[in-house]
Write an enzyme that holds these catalytic residues in place. Structure first.
Site, mmCIF file in Angstrom:
data_model
loop_
_atom_site.group_PDB
_atom_site.id
_atom_site.type_symbol
_atom_site.label_atom_id
_atom_site.label_comp_id
_atom_site.label_asym_id
_atom_site.label_seq_id
_atom_site.Cartn_x
_atom_site.Cartn_y
_atom_site.Cartn_z
ATOM 1 N N CYS A 103 52.652 24.058 16.374
ATOM 2 C CA CYS A 103 53.141 23.411 17.592
ATOM 3 C C CYS A 103 54.407 22.618 17.295
ATOM 4 C CB CYS A 103 52.051 22.487 18.155
ATOM 5 S SG CYS A 103 52.583 21.543 19.598
ATOM 6 N N CYS B 204 46.554 16.633 19.288
ATOM 7 C CA CYS B 204 45.784 17.562 18.449
ATOM 8 C C CYS B 204 45.806 17.047 17.015
ATOM 9 C CB CYS B 204 46.368 18.965 18.526
ATOM 10 S SG CYS B 204 46.234 19.722 20.158
ATOM 11 N N GLN C 159 33.169 22.505 31.947
ATOM 12 C CA GLN C 159 33.652 22.473 30.579
ATOM 13 C C GLN C 159 35.074 23.014 30.489
ATOM 14 O OE1 GLN C 159 32.060 21.036 28.259
ATOM 15 N NE2 GLN C 159 29.885 21.075 28.758
ATOM 16 N N GLU D 93 21.635 15.275 40.349
ATOM 17 C CA GLU D 93 23.022 14.849 40.067
ATOM 18 C C GLU D 93 23.411 13.735 41.027
ATOM 19 O OE1 GLU D 93 26.632 14.030 39.102
ATOM 20 O OE2 GLU D 93 25.599 15.525 37.870
ATOM 21 N N ASN E 23 22.205 16.885 30.217
ATOM 22 C CA ASN E 23 23.609 17.082 29.829
ATOM 23 C C ASN E 23 24.382 15.850 30.276
ATOM 24 O OD1 ASN E 23 26.009 18.283 28.970
ATOM 25 N ND2 ASN E 23 26.347 19.266 30.952
ATOM 26 N N CYS F 195 28.049 15.616 24.230
ATOM 27 C CA CYS F 195 29.446 15.594 23.783
ATOM 28 C C CYS F 195 29.709 14.401 22.873
ATOM 29 C CB CYS F 195 30.392 15.568 24.982
ATOM 30 S SG CYS F 195 30.179 14.137 26.066
#
Length: 378
Positions: free
Chosen positions: A3, A14, A212, A262, A306, A333
């Site tokens: 990059c 990154c 996602q 939810e 989740n 996550c």
């Protein structure tokens, strides 16, 4: 992945740039295993779900910088100046193809980028999501309705340049806050949800819906969860923090009851729309409620959780530990909160785990664990 922006120091998002992908993945697996070892010493690890090392992102959160007529789409530097990242190598090709026409439209309309240090301007972000079917959802995050009429009038031009765009909205975010969006969403197209086909399920993403970032790895995540669900052969499945229904709709099967819970009413509406437009999949329902406190009937044999990065917390962990559920599938996550929550559920033993590499070139990862009850709830 190479990059130029990273090499020049313009963007350091990154942090693993330059590290070979195989090493990135091995390091992530090792870190996750080390964190979970004290609470899940017998965990059997399945080979990780790999991702393409580049061109994997299905969504872009582009900060608009520069000036009216000469905008940048990307990030801001430490002084609040725009850095254009339209050629970033992380985006799916179909997503990256939208950036040029969107940039040209913003420039032609003279939309004034929001100047963060001066707290002045109108256009804060462009948020774009790309589906496996090659369609897009585009959101203009604006400070006010000042340019709304101009954007409406320019829609035919945008849709001519980008005929794959299916949904366009304006989000009003008037406050100077480090959050991505405001409370008001204005639909500018008749269609208000983007179909996202993952495996055999077509989800419906509204403007505020979570999905996602990596479609390839998301598909592997859902496939793995379905394999574990089918092996456990539950009669009743609860999907807590169900979002737009990804796990619930994949788990649906004749003779099985699936209930998704939810807190976002928009997400539940999207899940119900996907259910209504999909094939008959047995008894499935979606409920608006707090996943940590809402209980529904019938009681579950298996629960999928989740949660966001903060994890499920002590109350839900205690409930699951004492629940009738024989199995829990926990998708996380944040391995630190996962470890904390597993420690709070001693009646459930972690059997199998798998790393899902959602974010190559960064240290972030997703991990999913299958738990089985070893003690009868008192």
């Amino acid at each position: 992945m190479q990059c130029d922006h990273f090499d020049a120091g313009r963007c350091r998002s990154c942090t693993l740039m330059g590290v070979p992908y195989a090493q990135q993945l091995a390091d992530k697996e090792r870190r996750v295993a080390d964190v979970l070892a004290p609470v899940a010493p017998d965990l059997l690890w399945v080979d990780p779900a790999r991702s393409p090392a580049s061109h994997y992102r299905n969504k872009a959160k582009l900060v608009v910088g520069g000036t009216a007529g000469h905008p940048t789409l990307g990030i801001l530097d430490h002084r609040g100046r725009g850095i254009d990242l339209r050629d970033c190598g992380l985006y799916e090709p179909g997503l990256a193809a939208t950036f040029g026409p969107l940039h040209d439209l913003v420039a032609r309309l003279g939309l004034e980028p929001y100047d963060v240090p001066a707290r002045r301007g109108e256009l804060k972000y462009l948020l774009v999501t790309h589906s496996p079917g090659g369609e897009q959802l585009v959101r203009f995050v604006l400070r006010s309705q000042r340019h709304l009429a101009a954007i409406r009038a320019a829609l035919p031009t945008l849709l001519h340049a980008l005929p794959s765009v299916r949904v366009v909205t304006a989000n009003l975010h008037p406050e100077h806050k480090a959050v991505l969006e405001g409370d008001t969403e204005i639909a500018l197209t008749p269609q208000t949800s983007l179909p996202m086909t993952v495996g055999d399920v077509t989800l419906q993403l509204g403007p505020r819906s979570f999905f996602q970032t990596n479609t390839t790895v998301a598909a592997a995540l859902y496939r793995q969860a379905l394999d574990w669900v089918d092996a456990a052969a539950p009669t009743v499945v609860w999907d807590l923090y169900c979002g737009v229904g990804g796990f619930a709709l994949h788990a649906a099967a004749p003779g099985r009851t699936v209930v998704g819970v939810e807190t976002s009413s928009d997400a539940v509406a999207a899940a119900r729309r996907a259910l209504a437009e999909g094939p008959d999949a047995g008894h499935v329902e979606f409920v608006v409620g707090d996943a940590t406190t809402t209980t529904v009937e019938p009681a579950p044999d298996l629960v999928v959780v989740n949660p966001p990065r903060r994890g499920i917390g002590p109350d839900l962990a205690a409930w699951l530990d004492a629940s009738p559920a024989r199995h829990v599938i926990y998708s996380s996550c944040n391995v630190a909160t996962l470890a904390r929550d597993l420690a709070a559920m001693p009646s459930l033993r972690a059997l199998t785990g798998r790393v899902f590499d959602m974010f190559p070139q960064t240290p972030h990862t997703e991990v999913m664990v299958l738990l089985e009850r070893t003690a009868t709830p008192s």
